[in-house]
Design a protein around this motif. Structure first.
Motif, PDB file in Angstrom:
ATOM      1  N   ARG A  63       0.817  -1.204   0.000  1.00  0.00           N
ATOM      2  CA  ARG A  63       0.000   0.000   0.000  1.00  0.00           C
ATOM      3  C   ARG A  63       0.861   1.269   0.000  1.00  0.00           C
ATOM      4  O   ARG A  63       0.532   2.259  -0.665  1.00  0.00           O
ATOM      5  CB  ARG A  63      -0.925  -0.006   1.227  1.00  0.00           C
ATOM      6  N   GLY A  67       1.130   4.084  -2.986  1.00  0.00           N
ATOM      7  CA  GLY A  67       1.013   5.513  -2.726  1.00  0.00           C
ATOM      8  C   GLY A  67       2.213   6.288  -3.244  1.00  0.00           C
ATOM      9  O   GLY A  67       2.074   7.394  -3.772  1.00  0.00           O
ATOM     10  N   THR A  71       2.322   9.361  -5.963  1.00  0.00           N
ATOM     11  CA  THR A  71       3.032  10.605  -5.674  1.00  0.00           C
ATOM     12  C   THR A  71       3.976  10.974  -6.815  1.00  0.00           C
ATOM     13  O   THR A  71       4.037  12.132  -7.250  1.00  0.00           O
ATOM     14  CB  THR A  71       3.818  10.472  -4.358  1.00  0.00           C
ATOM     15  N   SER A 228       1.605  16.022  -1.378  1.00  0.00           N
ATOM     16  CA  SER A 228       0.963  15.442  -0.198  1.00  0.00           C
ATOM     17  C   SER A 228      -0.348  16.155   0.144  1.00  0.00           C
ATOM     18  O   SER A 228      -1.207  15.592   0.834  1.00  0.00           O
ATOM     19  CB  SER A 228       1.907  15.498   1.005  1.00  0.00           C
ATOM     20  N   SER A 231      -3.843  14.597  -0.451  1.00  0.00           N
ATOM     21  CA  SER A 231      -4.517  13.713   0.506  1.00  0.00           C
ATOM     22  C   SER A 231      -5.810  14.333   1.021  1.00  0.00           C
ATOM     23  O   SER A 231      -6.732  13.617   1.424  1.00  0.00           O
ATOM     24  CB  SER A 231      -3.579  13.416   1.687  1.00  0.00           C
ATOM     25  N   THR A 236      -5.059   8.809  -3.115  1.00  0.00           N
ATOM     26  CA  THR A 236      -4.271   7.862  -2.316  1.00  0.00           C
ATOM     27  C   THR A 236      -2.791   7.931  -2.698  1.00  0.00           C
ATOM     28  O   THR A 236      -2.207   6.976  -3.195  1.00  0.00           O
ATOM     29  CB  THR A 236      -4.793   6.423  -2.499  1.00  0.00           C
ATOM     30  N   GLU A 237      -2.202   9.110  -2.472  1.00  0.00           N
ATOM     31  CA  GLU A 237      -0.759   9.236  -2.665  1.00  0.00           C
ATOM     32  C   GLU A 237      -0.061   8.729  -1.398  1.00  0.00           C
ATOM     33  O   GLU A 237      -0.675   8.092  -0.558  1.00  0.00           O
ATOM     34  CB  GLU A 237      -0.389  10.686  -3.026  1.00  0.00           C
ATOM     35  N   LEU A 238       1.218   9.022  -1.278  1.00  0.00           N
ATOM     36  CA  LEU A 238       2.033   8.420  -0.214  1.00  0.00           C
ATOM     37  C   LEU A 238       1.501   8.732   1.177  1.00  0.00           C
ATOM     38  O   LEU A 238       1.334   7.826   2.003  1.00  0.00           O
ATOM     39  CB  LEU A 238       3.479   8.907  -0.367  1.00  0.00           C
ATOM     40  N   TYR A 240      -1.519   9.862   2.156  1.00  0.00           N
ATOM     41  CA  TYR A 240      -2.871   9.361   2.407  1.00  0.00           C
ATOM     42  C   TYR A 240      -2.875   7.837   2.578  1.00  0.00           C
ATOM     43  O   TYR A 240      -3.665   7.300   3.358  1.00  0.00           O
ATOM     44  CB  TYR A 240      -3.798   9.768   1.267  1.00  0.00           C
ATOM     45  N   SER A 241      -1.978   7.153   1.873  1.00  0.00           N
ATOM     46  CA  SER A 241      -1.852   5.698   2.048  1.00  0.00           C
ATOM     47  C   SER A 241      -1.442   5.373   3.479  1.00  0.00           C
ATOM     48  O   SER A 241      -1.971   4.440   4.094  1.00  0.00           O
ATOM     49  CB  SER A 241      -0.820   5.130   1.077  1.00  0.00           C
TER      50      SER A 241
END
Length: 307
Positions: A63, A67, A71, A228, A231, A236-238, A240-241
């Protein structure tokens, strides 16, 4: 007496012994920094609340890696949009036509004057203003019709918000690079029969790259971190993951550290790439600095010799 005087005059002077200048203050400063650095490292490593084991467990979690991929995609696409738009706006800003230059100035003024987070939220909720999007002839018939909720997904809203905002900043960067090139070169190219587009592509922009590359590299690094903010609109980038994971297991600090490790890794690669691009476009310039490896090697050698 004369003989003795002549002998003293003809005698060769002793060789000069070069004694390196000592800098005790530098050694004291280095010692203080080293002690503080070791204390910080020891504190971070030995503090059980950091839970480094969990950081290692999630560092290559599927996951988190997914993410990270999002990104990177956001950064690349938004920067591509920003660079293309920035070049166009910079050319418009330098246009002799007041309507063209004023419209470019107005765009830059608006997007630099409003927060990027507000712009992201605006594009995410654009369906509230325009439920249906139509594309066609202005004040005439429309040929393409689309539902705004379907067309503007969270990912596309993030691209629009980040890319259009970046275009305003890149426009000023490109404009600064273009005006740094002597105007006489453009006049000479035009006098030889080259078009303005040819002059821009073959004369102005290649020389302007020396000025454009450093701030563009900084903007790319900034974009990686600014992504970021997506989010907030559920991309669902880094970050938010990681938020989705620690919302379940409540391991907030270890997951934030995991995210920080990946951001640091990516920005470090961008730093190196920026340095080599600067050297490529700045070749022949006296202002070229050493590479990253040369700085490290020079620092070690100077420390070893006490300089």
């Amino acid at each position: 007496m004369t003989s003795s005087g002549a002998t003293d005059t003809d005698r060769r002077p002793d060789d000069i012994r070069a004694v390196p200048v000592r800098h005790p203050g530098r050694w004291v400063a280095a010692a203080v920094i080293l002690v503080i650095g070791l204390a910080l490292v020891r504190s971070v490593v030995s503090n059980p609340h950091f839970e480094w084991g969990i950081v290692g467990e999630y560092l290559f979690d599927e996951r988190i890696l997914e993410g990270l991929k999002v990104t990177i995609e956001l950064t690349v696409i938004a920067m591509a949009v920003g660079i293309v738009l920035g070049v166009l706006l910079a050319v418009m800003r330098l246009s002799a036509n007041p309507l063209v230059s004023s419209s470019s100035w107005l765009y830059i003024w608006f997007f630099r004057g409003t927060p990027v987070l507000v712009q992201l939220l605006f594009w995410y909720n654009v369906a509230a203003l325009y439920p249906k999007l139509n594309l066609g002839i202005p004040f005439g018939p429309s040929f393409i019709h689309a539902n705004a909720n379907t067309l503007i997904t969270p990912f596309r809203a993030a691209i629009l918000g980040l890319g259009l905002n970046e275009g305003a900043y890149m426009a000023e960067i490109v404009r600064a690079g273009m005006i740094s090139v002597d105007k006489g070169q453009s006049d000479a190219a035009l006098s030889l029969g080259m078009s303005r587009l040819q002059t821009l592509r073959t004369i102005v922009l290649p020389q302007a790259m020396r000025v454009i590359i450093p701030p563009t590299g900084n903007e790319t690094i900034s974009m990686l971190k600014t992504s970021s903010l997506a989010s907030v609109i559920t991309v669902t980038e880094l970050l938010y993951s990681a938020e989705l994971i620690y919302a379940v297991n409540y391991k907030v600090i270890p997951l934030l550290l995991t995210v920080s490790v990946w951001y640091l890794a990516c920005t470090s690669l961008l730093y190196v790439g920026q340095g080599y691009l600067e050297r490529y476009y700045g070749r022949g310039s006296d202002a070229l600095g050493p590479t990253t490896w040369q700085r490290v090697r020079g620092g070690v050698l100077s420390f070893r010799h006490g300089y």
